[in-house]
Enzyme design. Structure first.
Site, PDB file in Angstrom:
ATOM      1  N   GLU A 201       4.598  -6.743  -0.915  1.00  0.00           N
ATOM      2  CA  GLU A 201       3.725  -7.793  -0.373  1.00  0.00           C
ATOM      3  C   GLU A 201       2.584  -8.184  -1.298  1.00  0.00           C
ATOM      4  O   GLU A 201       1.417  -7.874  -1.041  1.00  0.00           O
ATOM      5  CB  GLU A 201       3.164  -7.368   0.997  1.00  0.00           C
ATOM      6  CG  GLU A 201       4.238  -7.149   2.038  1.00  0.00           C
ATOM      7  CD  GLU A 201       3.693  -7.103   3.459  1.00  0.00           C
ATOM      8  OE1 GLU A 201       2.474  -7.177   3.656  1.00  0.00           O
ATOM      9  OE2 GLU A 201       4.529  -7.020   4.393  1.00  0.00           O
ATOM     10  N   GLU A 389      11.149  -4.639   5.533  1.00  0.00           N
ATOM     11  CA  GLU A 389      10.314  -4.249   6.673  1.00  0.00           C
ATOM     12  C   GLU A 389      10.518  -5.225   7.817  1.00  0.00           C
ATOM     13  O   GLU A 389      10.611  -6.426   7.609  1.00  0.00           O
ATOM     14  CB  GLU A 389       8.805  -4.254   6.335  1.00  0.00           C
ATOM     15  CG  GLU A 389       8.346  -3.129   5.463  1.00  0.00           C
ATOM     16  CD  GLU A 389       6.851  -3.169   5.160  1.00  0.00           C
ATOM     17  OE1 GLU A 389       6.070  -3.726   5.971  1.00  0.00           O
ATOM     18  OE2 GLU A 389       6.473  -2.648   4.101  1.00  0.00           O
TER      19      GLU A 389
HETATM   20  C1  PNW Z   1       2.838  -4.846   6.101  1.00  0.00           C
HETATM   21  N1  PNW Z   1      -0.514  -9.970   8.214  1.00  0.00           N
HETATM   22  O1  PNW Z   1       1.538  -5.323   6.092  1.00  0.00           O
HETATM   23  C2  PNW Z   1       2.800  -3.688   5.128  1.00  0.00           C
HETATM   24  O2  PNW Z   1       3.768  -3.721   4.116  1.00  0.00           O
HETATM   25  C3  PNW Z   1       2.708  -2.354   5.773  1.00  0.00           C
HETATM   26  O3  PNW Z   1       2.086  -1.458   4.903  1.00  0.00           O
HETATM   27  C4  PNW Z   1       2.021  -2.484   7.112  1.00  0.00           C
HETATM   28  O4  PNW Z   1       1.738  -1.257   7.704  1.00  0.00           O
HETATM   29  C5  PNW Z   1       2.919  -3.327   7.990  1.00  0.00           C
HETATM   30  O5  PNW Z   1       3.225  -4.570   7.393  1.00  0.00           O
HETATM   31  C6  PNW Z   1       2.358  -3.599   9.375  1.00  0.00           C
HETATM   32  O6  PNW Z   1       1.169  -4.331   9.283  1.00  0.00           O
HETATM   33  C7  PNW Z   1       1.114  -6.493   6.662  1.00  0.00           C
HETATM   34  O7  PNW Z   1      -1.749 -10.000   8.455  1.00  0.00           O
HETATM   35  C8  PNW Z   1      -0.255  -6.595   6.872  1.00  0.00           C
HETATM   36  O8  PNW Z   1       0.225 -10.953   8.447  1.00  0.00           O
HETATM   37  C9  PNW Z   1      -0.787  -7.745   7.386  1.00  0.00           C
HETATM   38  C10 PNW Z   1       0.051  -8.801   7.689  1.00  0.00           C
HETATM   39  C11 PNW Z   1       1.418  -8.710   7.475  1.00  0.00           C
HETATM   40  C12 PNW Z   1       1.946  -7.551   6.970  1.00  0.00           C
END
Ligand code: PNW
Length: 483
Positions: A201, A389
């Site tokens: 990401e 994921e």
């Molecule tokens: C992902 N958003 O993070 C990450 O790859 C993980 O480490 C995390 O724990 C998981 O998704 C759940 O959040 C994100 O704000 C963090 O859209 C924020 C966002 C999306 C994905």
């Protein structure tokens, strides 16, 4: 079978192992007519689960590990929920054998983990730390012994603090340091690991870390510096692809795990589908598009104007170094409609009433996992895709009987898997799916307040309790279909 009989049968404890109490027995499965295999996944589909180093490992002062930006950020007052840190997290550094036993019990074929850069190079560069390398060798050996294929992410946001002290991703030399680390680590593990992802990401650590300041390193650098460091991140990815190819065993596959904005047509009509296709390129112009095409779109550069990044033709050709596969992290949709603007589309802001999971940003739009892989494979000709994921946060509570009945997560997963199956049945080349996450873990700035696991973790005792969603996922894997 009538309702009362069904309840009687499912109430029985059938089978063995920690998840058995939640599973309908074989007798029930056989009594229920199969739906003609309509919701089946292809034979050999790679069911997996994902975690990341700082979110699960703990043991931050063990094995010669150096500090990362997340140690610094989480220990800075006011930055994370309740001041939560990853100091202990799931103690996966010590408890991984137990967690691998749970993975085996679930029937996982793959496990996606990330390497903490500062366990391998405590100061980011220099001499490798053998204890760090040994930890990931032990982990991957244990996975292979359990019949589980390891998938390795090289950077899941925990930049060594020593490199942040030199400007972090704003310093072009850090891109080179990343490639050196990635090449070394892939070289050390490629006798055990066949799939490496450079980064997780890009958008999240760039925008939240340096744009909004809500993730480590907690900066707000402004549009011009943001675009430039974004460029160095893309460059780091490309350099790492080349370094992995140079150092890993022949046949090692290299990809990325990226959270493209999952542009989804608001209505499935030709003009809105076309709008979603255009939006996939433009909304992801500085991430997936540049990595695939080696150029920034005209609209992206025009939109930035004087803030556009400086780049060379040589950098652009490194950035588009070919990958073997693309991983997509898919959580929420970006709904798009056709319109008459220069872009040819508009993003629809979710109405206040749009349903979301426990995390406020996690809108429920299962079609996102149909459209994003389909558009990515069609636009860029990607032949091998993974969902690296997908998953959901839920306000999990242990019920008086000791179980966790996360019916909302089951609902979420069932609907997303149904849409994933729809795409695969139409020929979208998705080879595997990693559920986020195996365990409740350190959810970054949300600390331990948002649980994403299919296994509940009591963070005071480290006790693990498989949730209803674990039983659901085990059944999906066992039958290789969603129902
Ligand atoms: C992902 N958003 O993070 C990450 O790859 C993980 O480490 C995390 O724990 C998981 O998704 C759940 O959040 C994100 O704000 C963090 O859209 C924020 C966002 C999306 C994905």
């Amino acid at each position: 079978m009538d309702r009362r009989k069904f309840l009687q049968v499912t109430g029985l404890t059938l089978g063995a192992g920690p998840l058995a109490h939640l599973l309908p027995g074989d007798a029930v499965a056989q009594a229920m007519p199969a739906r003609g295999g309509t919701a089946s996944f292809p034979a050999g589909f790679l069911w997996g689960s994902a975690t990341a180093s700082y979110q699960v490992e703990g043991a931050v002062h063990e094995g010669g590990r150096g500090p990362s930006v997340w140690d610094t950020f989480s220990h800075t007052p006011g930055k994370t929920f309740h001041g939560d840190t990853g100091d202990v997290a799931d103690d996966f550094y010590h408890l991984y054998p137990k967690d691998i036993a749970s993975m085996k019990e679930l029937g996982l074929k793959t496990f996606r983990f990330s390497v903490a850069w500062s366990r391998i190079f405590p100061q980011g560069t220099g001499r490798p730390n053998q204890q760090g390398v040994d930890f990931y060798k032990r982990l991957t050996d244990a996975l292979l012994a359990a019949g589980i294929e390891p998938y390795c992410t090289l950077f899941h946001w925990d930049l060594p603090q020593a490199l942040q002290d030199r400007g972090g991703w704003e310093n072009r030399d850090v891109a080179k340091a990343f490639a050196d680390y990635a090449g070394f680590t892939a070289g050390a593990l490629s006798d055990r690991v066949k799939h490496f992802m450079t980064m997780n990401e890009m958008r999240t650590f760039v925008e939240l870390g340096y744009g909004q300041g809500t993730h480590a390193p907690g900066l707000k650098v402004g549009a011009k510096r943001l675009a430039q460091l974004n460029h160095y991140v893309a460059l780091a990815h490309g350099l790492a692809v080349q370094a992995i190819r140079a150092h890993a065993k022949a046949g090692t596959k290299v990809g990325i795990a990226d959270n493209v904005q999952a542009t989804t047509p608001a209505i499935e009509t030709p003009e809105h589908i076309e709008a979603a296709r255009k939006a996939m390129r433009e909304q992801n112009a500085s991430f997936m598009t540049v990595v695939q095409e080696g150029r920034y779109t005209d609209l992206y550069l025009k939109g930035l104007g004087a803030n556009a990044p400086k780049f060379t033709a040589e950098e652009m050709s490194i950035i588009k170094s070919p990958m073997d596969f693309v991983g997509l992290n898919i959580y929420q949709p970006t709904y798009v409609r056709a319109d008459g603007s220069e872009k040819g589309y508009a993003v629809i802001d979710p109405p206040m009433s749009f349903p979301h999971m426990y995390s406020p940003w996690l809108y429920v739009g299962p079609e996102a996992i149909y459209w994003a892989p389909k558009l990515v494979s069609e636009i860029w000709g990607v032949k091998e895709l993974y969902i690296t994921e997908n998953g959901a946060s839920s306000s999990d509570r242990i019920a008086p009987d000791g179980h966790v009945y996360d019916s909302d997560r089951v609902m979420y997963l069932r609907n997303y898997l149904g849409q994933l199956q729809r795409g695969i049945a139409e020929g979208v080349p998705v080879r595997g799916y990693s559920l986020w996450s195996l365990l409740d873990n350190y959810e970054w700035a949300d600390g331990y307040s948002k649980r994403f696991g299919i296994i509940y973790v009591d963070f005071a005792t480290q006790k693990r309790t498989p949730k209803l969603s674990a039983a659901f996922y085990k059944e999906v894997i066992r039958e290789n279909r969603v129902k």
